[in-house]
Scaffold this motif. Structure first.
Motif: not given
Ligand SMILES: C[S@@+](CC[C@H](N)C(=O)[O-])C[C@H]1O[C@@H](n2cnc3c(N)ncnc32)[C@H](O)[C@@H]1O
Length: 231
Positions: A152-175
């Motif tokens: 796994f890695s983090l996107p270069k694009n800042e907007l994509l990175k922000k959205l992905h971090l929201i997914y990783l921090r808030k959504i992924l642990p709950n699923i």
């Protein structure tokens, strides 16, 4: 950082739901990422592949399906993961060509220059000593062999990175909790993804271990990256 014993216990614990949780968390994309990894494997008549941190054996299965290898060996710290990998292969036509052992990436129980290729998918982030794991992979590879690492890695694009971090921090642990009943394992997943070196930083580790022609191939905007190195 977690100890080896904690890592083993965590993967033993989540092993029964591991494949299902991966499919849910990645919306089924994890299979496509492993396909991509295997498509970068050079085809050899006598190809022997070592898959380190093999989990339930998905990488080896894909390598056999794409007819890229003759023999596959999977190694993992978790005895429960290895049991599941063996069960999976028992029900497949590739059973005679595959072997699985419980063991540590930091001290591979194989002779120097045994394998034509070595793969590791979503495992390198978990090892206690990245340099040692990579130098072990280099040691067991034959001359002209190839290492392929998916992580796994983090996107270069800042907007994509922000959205992905929201997914990783808030959504992924709950699923993760919903399916595996172990939220802490998926909080661990998120934390290690955020802190692990990726792109050019990880290529420096590959080069330091002795690999040449190293490249990083970002996949899906960079949420995961395939690293390739030759011996
Ligand atoms: C996220 S899973 C990846 C499994 C599989 N490669 C896949 O793509 O689904 C990480 C695996 O690494 C294994 N692992 C962690 N540290 C290890 C080590 N030092 N040596 C061998 N396996 C290790 C864990 O037991 C676990 O099965």
């Amino acid at each position: 950082m977690s100890t080896e014993q904690e890592i083993t216990e965590m993967f033993d614990r989540i092993s029964p739901t591991y494949d299902r949780t991966n499919t849910a968390l990645s919306f089924g994309m994890d299979r496509l990422w492993r396909k991509k990894l295997i498509s970068n494997l050079p085809k050899r008549a006598s190809g022997a592949l070592l898959d380190v941190a093999t989990g339930t054996g998905e990488v080896l299965l894909e390598a056999f399906k794409q007819d890229k290898i003759q023999m596959g060996m999977g190694i993992d710290l978790s005895g429960e993961m290895i049991k599941l990998a063996k069960d999976k292969f028992r029900a497949s036509p590739f059973r005679p060509q595959a072997n699985f052992v419980v063991g540590n990436a930091l001290s591979l129980p194989f002779e120097n220059e045994t394998f034509d290729a070595v793969t590791m998918s979503y495992g390198i982030r978990n090892v206690q000593n990245v340099d040692l794991a990579l130098s072990e992979m280099h040691r067991v590879l034959k001359k002209d062999g190839r290492v392929l690492i998916l992580e796994f890695s983090l996107p270069k694009n800042e907007l994509l990175k922000k959205l992905h971090l929201i997914y990783l921090r808030k959504i992924l642990p709950n699923i993760g909790q919903l399916i595996s009943k172990s939220k802490s394992s998926y909080v661990y997943l998120n934390k290690t993804i955020e802190s692990f070196p990726y792109g050019p930083s990880f290529l420096n580790y590959l080069k330091a271990a002795g690999f040449g022609s190293c490249k990083a191939v970002p996949i899906m905007g960079g949420i995961t990256t395939l690293y390739i190195g030759d011996k």
